[in-house]
Scaffold this active site. Structure first.
Site, PDB file in Angstrom:
ATOM      1  N   PRO A  25      40.540  -4.523  29.787  1.00  0.00           N
ATOM      2  CA  PRO A  25      39.113  -4.661  29.538  1.00  0.00           C
ATOM      3  C   PRO A  25      38.286  -4.227  30.743  1.00  0.00           C
ATOM      4  O   PRO A  25      38.465  -4.750  31.842  1.00  0.00           O
ATOM      5  CB  PRO A  25      38.924  -6.147  29.238  1.00  0.00           C
ATOM      6  N   GLU A  26      37.428  -3.256  30.524  1.00  0.00           N
ATOM      7  CA  GLU A  26      36.495  -2.803  31.546  1.00  0.00           C
ATOM      8  C   GLU A  26      35.087  -3.066  31.035  1.00  0.00           C
ATOM      9  O   GLU A  26      34.912  -3.767  30.048  1.00  0.00           O
ATOM     10  CB  GLU A  26      36.730  -1.311  31.850  1.00  0.00           C
ATOM     11  N   ARG A  52      49.446 -11.757  30.127  1.00  0.00           N
ATOM     12  CA  ARG A  52      49.989 -11.568  31.486  1.00  0.00           C
ATOM     13  C   ARG A  52      49.377 -12.493  32.531  1.00  0.00           C
ATOM     14  O   ARG A  52      49.797 -12.490  33.679  1.00  0.00           O
ATOM     15  CB  ARG A  52      49.816 -10.111  31.915  1.00  0.00           C
ATOM     16  N   ARG A 100      38.354   7.741  51.813  1.00  0.00           N
ATOM     17  CA  ARG A 100      39.386   7.479  50.813  1.00  0.00           C
ATOM     18  C   ARG A 100      39.123   8.314  49.565  1.00  0.00           C
ATOM     19  O   ARG A 100      37.983   8.735  49.333  1.00  0.00           O
ATOM     20  CB  ARG A 100      39.439   5.991  50.464  1.00  0.00           C
TER      21      ARG A 100
END
Length: 289
Positions: free
Chosen positions: A10-11, A119, A162
């Site tokens: 889920p985003e 999970r 990064r």
DNA sequence: CCGACGTCCTGCTAGC
DNA sequence: TGCTAGCAGGACGTCG
């Protein structure tokens, strides 16, 4: 479902869809009873919720925030769904399975609200007040991904070397993006996930901000992506996964240039991109228009 | 300060 | 067929 991707994380679009679906069912109702079936997934006991009235429910980043009113105090119940978390409305007649960790019963609502998470990367936290919530959680989040501007992206990108993908997934830089929508946004913006953040031009960041907003807007309109077991609280599925250009499609042709989609590992995450139209770092940045 | 990596957890699957 | 090892990853803690 074919492919190696089995999990729908889920985003922002999925969380937004859940909040919109739940809002009319929860707001104004009183929590008659609460059950905590697995105390390790939350920071409170059931009796701390009993009697509380739901004042409003909103999303910030990937968090679901349930604002409560209880005996003159205004605590906030915050859910993070982790990878497999769900908030489901379900009939009390159906016994909860072993992955259901919290059950709420509300006045005037036939269904109960269940927090289920296979999970157990998700969690539910209770904050004493909105200021507490801000200090502990919200103040650390970057700007909302669905409204992020090129200026905001530049502020984050130009101070870091990064790669751009992990930067976009850093919730302190931009809030709401996960693996799926980061890959989709970078594809849409024709940017390689390994491009050093501080190598991106203002134009490229402008395009990235635009594409990120567009991808999220369309995904919210489609009620999110259902890759495997993600469902909204009423049990229905999203359909944005049908529009995924790269995510979960290694080896398939790029919808833009037909080159085979590649999949690499970037900091432990499956990363999908088109090797042809997302120009690789160090190979120049000339793009056709 | 920054980034890489291990940790949590379960279910599915490839391989023997 | 039944076992196991490996993989998936969001956020956080630890280490270099």
């Amino acid at each position: 479902m074919a492919g190696t991707e089995r999990v729908s994380v889920p985003e922002l679009p999925e969380v937004e869809t859940i909040v919109r679906e739940l809002r009319p069912h929860l707001v104004g109702r009183r929590i008659r009873s609460a059950q905590v079936l697995r105390p390790t997934v939350c920071t409170f006991s059931a009796d701390q919720l009993r009697g509380a009235v739901v004042r409003r429910i909103e999303r910030r980043g990937k968090y679901i925030l349930v604002h409560l009113d209880r005996r003159g105090t205004t605590p906030v119940l915050a859910f993070h769904l982790g990878m497999t978390g769900q908030l489901l409305r379900a009939s009390p007649d159906l016994p909860p399975d072993k992955h259901t960790h919290i059950v709420l019963r509300l006045s005037g609502l036939a269904d109960e609200l269940r927090f289920r998470d296979v999970r157990r990367f998700g969690e539910a936290c209770l904050y004493r007040s909105p200021p507490d919530l801000h200090r502990a959680l919200l103040d650390r989040l970057g700007p909302e991904a669905h409204t992020v501007t090129s200026t905001q992206l530049a502020r984050a990108a130009w101070t870091s070397s990064r790669p751009i993908k992990p930067l976009l997934m850093d919730q302190e830089k931009v809030a709401g993006l996960g693996n799926i929508y980061t890959d989709e946004s970078l594809w849409q913006a024709r940017l390689h996930p390994l491009r050093p953040s501080d190598s991106l031009s203002a134009d490229e960041l402008g395009e990235l901000a635009f594409c990120t907003r567009a991808v999220l807007r369309e995904a919210v309109g489609d009620r999110g992506s259902s890759v495997d077991d993600y469902l909204t609280p009423d049990g229905s599925a999203g359909r944005y996964q049908q529009r995924h250009a790269v995510y979960g499609r290694p080896g398939e042709p790029c919808p833009r240039c037909s080159a085979a989609i590649e999949r690499i590992r970037l900091q432990g995450r499956g990363t999908h991109f088109c090797p042809k139209c997302q120009s690789a770092p160090g190979h120049g940045d000339d793009r056709e228009d």
